[in-house]
Design an enzyme around this catalytic site. Sequence first.
Site, short mmCIF file in Angstrom:
data_model
loop_
_atom_site.label_atom_id
_atom_site.label_comp_id
_atom_site.label_asym_id
_atom_site.label_seq_id
_atom_site.Cartn_x
_atom_site.Cartn_y
_atom_site.Cartn_z
N ASN A 76 0.84 -1.20 0.00
CA ASN A 76 0.00 0.00 0.00
C ASN A 76 0.87 1.25 0.00
O ASN A 76 2.10 1.15 -0.03
CB ASN A 76 -0.96 -0.03 1.20
CG ASN A 76 -0.19 -0.10 2.50
OD1 ASN A 76 0.55 0.82 2.84
ND2 ASN A 76 -0.34 -1.20 3.23
N LYS A 92 -13.49 0.50 15.50
CA LYS A 92 -12.14 -0.05 15.68
C LYS A 92 -11.70 0.07 17.14
O LYS A 92 -11.08 -0.85 17.69
CB LYS A 92 -11.14 0.67 14.76
CG LYS A 92 -11.23 0.15 13.33
CD LYS A 92 -10.28 0.80 12.37
CE LYS A 92 -10.55 0.24 10.97
NZ LYS A 92 -10.13 1.06 9.88
O1 PMT Z 1 3.04 6.05 6.52
P1 PMT Z 1 2.52 7.40 6.07
O2 PMT Z 1 2.67 7.62 4.60
O3 PMT Z 1 3.10 8.52 6.89
O4 PMT Z 1 0.96 7.43 6.32
C1 PMT Z 1 0.45 7.33 7.61
C2 PMT Z 1 -0.75 6.40 7.69
C3 PMT Z 1 -1.89 6.93 6.86
C4 PMT Z 1 -0.35 4.99 7.20
C5 PMT Z 1 -1.13 6.31 9.21
O5 PMT Z 1 -1.45 7.59 9.66
C6 PMT Z 1 -2.27 5.36 9.45
O6 PMT Z 1 -3.44 5.67 9.31
N1 PMT Z 1 -1.93 4.11 9.83
C7 PMT Z 1 -2.90 3.00 9.95
C8 PMT Z 1 -3.12 2.36 8.63
C9 PMT Z 1 -4.09 1.20 8.68
O7 PMT Z 1 -3.74 0.12 8.33
O8 PMT Z 1 -5.26 1.48 9.20
P2 PMT Z 1 -6.48 0.43 9.38
O9 PMT Z 1 -7.64 1.31 9.70
O10 PMT Z 1 -6.57 -0.47 8.22
O11 PMT Z 1 -6.06 -0.42 10.63
C10 PMT Z 1 -6.46 -0.08 11.96
C11 PMT Z 1 -5.38 -0.41 12.96
O12 PMT Z 1 -5.12 -1.80 13.01
C12 PMT Z 1 -4.04 0.24 12.66
O13 PMT Z 1 -3.48 0.64 13.88
C13 PMT Z 1 -3.22 -0.89 12.04
O14 PMT Z 1 -1.82 -0.74 12.29
C14 PMT Z 1 -3.77 -2.11 12.76
N2 PMT Z 1 -3.72 -3.34 12.00
C15 PMT Z 1 -4.46 -3.50 10.87
C16 PMT Z 1 -4.44 -4.70 10.19
C17 PMT Z 1 -3.66 -5.76 10.69
N3 PMT Z 1 -3.61 -6.93 10.07
N4 PMT Z 1 -2.93 -5.59 11.80
C18 PMT Z 1 -2.95 -4.42 12.47
O15 PMT Z 1 -2.27 -4.26 13.49
#
Ligand code: PMT
Length: 399
Positions: free
Chosen positions: A211, A338
Site C-alpha cells: 500500500n 475499531k
Molecule cells: O506512513 P505514512 O505515509 O506517513 O501514512 C500514515 C498512515 C496513513 C499509514 C497512518 O497515519 C495510518 O493511518 N496508519 C494505519 C493504517 C491502517 O492500516 O489502518 P487500518 O484502519 O486499516 O487499521 C487499523 C489499525 O489496526 C491500525 O493501527 C493498524 O496498524 C492495525 N492493523 C491493521 C491490520 C492488521 N492486520 N494488523 C494491524 O495491526
Amino acid sequence: MNNLFNKKILLIICGGISAYKSLELIRVLKKRNVQVKTILTKSAKEFVTPLSVTSLSQEKVYYDIFSVENESEMDHISLSRWADLIVVAPATANTISKLSSGMSNDLASTVILASNKDIYLAPAMNVRMWEHASTKENLFKLKNYGYKIIGPEIGDMACGEFGKGKMAEVNEIIKQIEIYFNNKTKNQKFKALVTAGPTLEYIDPVRFITNKSSGKQGYEIAKSFRDNGFDTTLISGQTNLDPVTGVNFIKVNTAEEMFNETINNLPADVAVFSAAVADYKVKNYNSKKIKKKENLNLILEKNIDILAHVSKHNYLRPKLTIGFAAETNDLVENSLTKLEEKNCDWIVANDVSDTSIGFNSDNNQVSIFYKNKTNETLDKMSKSLVATELVNRVITKLN
Ligand code: PMT
C-alpha cells in the site's frame, strides 16, 4: 534536586533590546551548575558585549563563523553536537524569518541548521512585528519543524507600545528548560513500541501486494518518543526513509514478520500501531516466479491483526495501546468501531481520501478517539507535530 546539574546549554542571543535579560538567564543557569556556551549574532553585540557574556558564562563567546581560532577550537558542527539543548533568547523576527527559510549565513543560523538537538525559541519583538502575517507564518513553519516556543508575553515594550511581544521572563524560560529535562529523566523508565510503514504480501519471490504508506507518520512518532527519553522500538515495513537512530530499529517485510517482531519486543508501557498492515495475504503463494498467462487468480486469506491480538492479550498488552484508523469514509463511526473491536485505549484517525494528509504526505490531520467516549480533532499540521502532540498526551497519561 537540581535537575539542571551539569547540563550543557547553547544559548544564542540575537539583537533585540531584551538581550539584557539573557545575561540574567546565563547568571541563573550558572547558579544551577549548567554549562553555558553562547553565540552572539552580529546585532546582539550592539546590545550586550562579549565581555559581559564571557564573564557571566565563564566560557568563550562565539560570534564569527569565519574565525580560524573558533573553528579550530570548536567548529560550528561540534558546537551544536556539544549541547544538550539549544535556546535562542531573544529570538528576533529577523532570526525567526531566517530559520523558517533554512538560511545559514552566520554562525547562529548555521549552527541551528546543522543541529540535531531540540531548540527552544523565546521570541521578542514589537507587537506589530509579532502580529504580522509573515511572522505568524514563519512561526507556524518552525513549530511544524519541531521548534519549541516560549512566550512571548504581553506588556509594556521598550519601544513605548503595549501588547504581545515581550520576551518571556527568565524564570519562565528556566521553568520550561526544567520541564524539558524532567520529562527526559521521568520517561526513561518507559518503553515505547511503534509500528510504521507498509507490509508486503508476496505473490511469488519477486511480486507482492502493498500500500501507499511511506512510514513518515510512524517514524516521527518513534523520534518523538526517543526525544522525550523513552526506550523506543520502531518496527518498520519497507520504506525509503533513513533508519531512525537512537531507537531499537527493526525492519520487516510481511505482516507476519511484523507480528513476530512486535511480540518479541513486548512488553512495553505504550504501543502505537501506525503501520498500514495488509489485511490479507496470498494463500496460493508461488515459490517460483509466475509465468505470464491469460488470467491469474489469487486467493487471499486474512492476515493476523497485530493490534487486536496485542490489545486482547492477557499479559503482553501495553498499559496504553493506541491504534490508528485510515479511513476514506464514515471516519467517526469506523474509528469508534475499531476502538471497540480492537480493544484500544485510543484510536488516532486520519482521512486518507485527502491526498494532502494521510499516506505519504508530510502533513496530517488527526482525530483522537478515547476509550472514555471523548474525542478531539487536531488542526492540520506536519506529521512531526502530530507526533509531538500525540506523545505529549501519552506522557500526561502515563505519568
Ligand atoms: O506512513 P505514512 O505515509 O506517513 O501514512 C500514515 C498512515 C496513513 C499509514 C497512518 O497515519 C495510518 O493511518 N496508519 C494505519 C493504517 C491502517 O492500516 O489502518 P487500518 O484502519 O486499516 O487499521 C487499523 C489499525 O489496526 C491500525 O493501527 C493498524 O496498524 C492495525 N492493523 C491493521 C491490520 C492488521 N492486520 N494488523 C494491524 O495491526
